[in-house]
Motif scaffolding. Sequence first.
Motif, PDB file in Angstrom:
ATOM      1  N   GLU A   7       6.910  63.997  23.213  1.00 39.86           N
ATOM      2  CA  GLU A   7       5.572  63.393  23.167  1.00 39.86           C
ATOM      3  C   GLU A   7       4.913  63.630  21.813  1.00 39.86           C
ATOM      4  OE1 GLU A   7       3.640  65.162  26.537  1.00 39.86           O
ATOM      5  OE2 GLU A   7       4.591  63.787  27.948  1.00 39.86           O
ATOM      6  N   GLU A  18      -0.404  53.587  23.919  1.00 44.46           N
ATOM      7  CA  GLU A  18       0.053  54.037  25.233  1.00 44.46           C
ATOM      8  C   GLU A  18       1.371  54.763  25.026  1.00 44.46           C
ATOM      9  OE1 GLU A  18      -0.043  54.415  29.388  1.00 44.46           O
ATOM     10  OE2 GLU A  18      -1.531  53.265  28.278  1.00 44.46           O
ATOM     11  N   LYS A  20       4.183  57.102  27.484  1.00 47.27           N
ATOM     12  CA  LYS A  20       4.614  57.805  28.686  1.00 47.27           C
ATOM     13  C   LYS A  20       6.011  58.337  28.414  1.00 47.27           C
ATOM     14  CE  LYS A  20       2.067  54.702  31.711  1.00 47.27           C
ATOM     15  NZ  LYS A  20       2.167  53.651  32.709  1.00 47.27           N
ATOM     16  N   ILE A  22       8.744  60.295  30.513  1.00 46.26           N
ATOM     17  CA  ILE A  22       9.010  60.661  31.898  1.00 46.26           C
ATOM     18  C   ILE A  22      10.378  61.332  31.996  1.00 46.26           C
ATOM     19  CG2 ILE A  22       9.237  59.763  34.252  1.00 46.26           C
ATOM     20  CD1 ILE A  22       7.615  57.247  32.987  1.00 46.26           C
ATOM     21  N   SER A  90       2.947  47.598  32.478  1.00 51.18           N
ATOM     22  CA  SER A  90       3.925  48.369  33.245  1.00 51.18           C
ATOM     23  C   SER A  90       5.324  48.116  32.695  1.00 51.18           C
ATOM     24  CB  SER A  90       3.865  48.002  34.731  1.00 51.18           C
ATOM     25  OG  SER A  90       4.278  46.665  34.913  1.00 51.18           O
TER      26      SER A  90
END
Length: 102
Positions: A7, A18, A20, A22, A90
């Motif tokens: 990150e 944005e 993410k 994961i 998404s």
Amino acid sequence: MLQEVIETKLHEAFAPKELKVINESYMHNVPAGSESHFKVVIVSEKFEGQRLIARHRQVNQVLADELANHIHALSMHTYTAEEWQTQNESAPESPMCLGGSK
């Protein structure tokens, strides 16, 4: 924690709108608590005018050490802000691993 390292590096390199990261290791045949399989969803102005392969190469370059030494698999979804909106903000879901057995 490897997820935090990823990150931090991606934030520094891409200033994403944005991001993410994961940890999807639980979906694979690895020991509990592993950090070996990741999915990255990143939206950045730095991807404007670039083809998908160029975007992925940039991410790979930023994470070269982690890919060489720690990450077994990295799924990347790289978008411009406009593409992200078109995707309804998404990314595709990752499938469960079908290989190997415990």
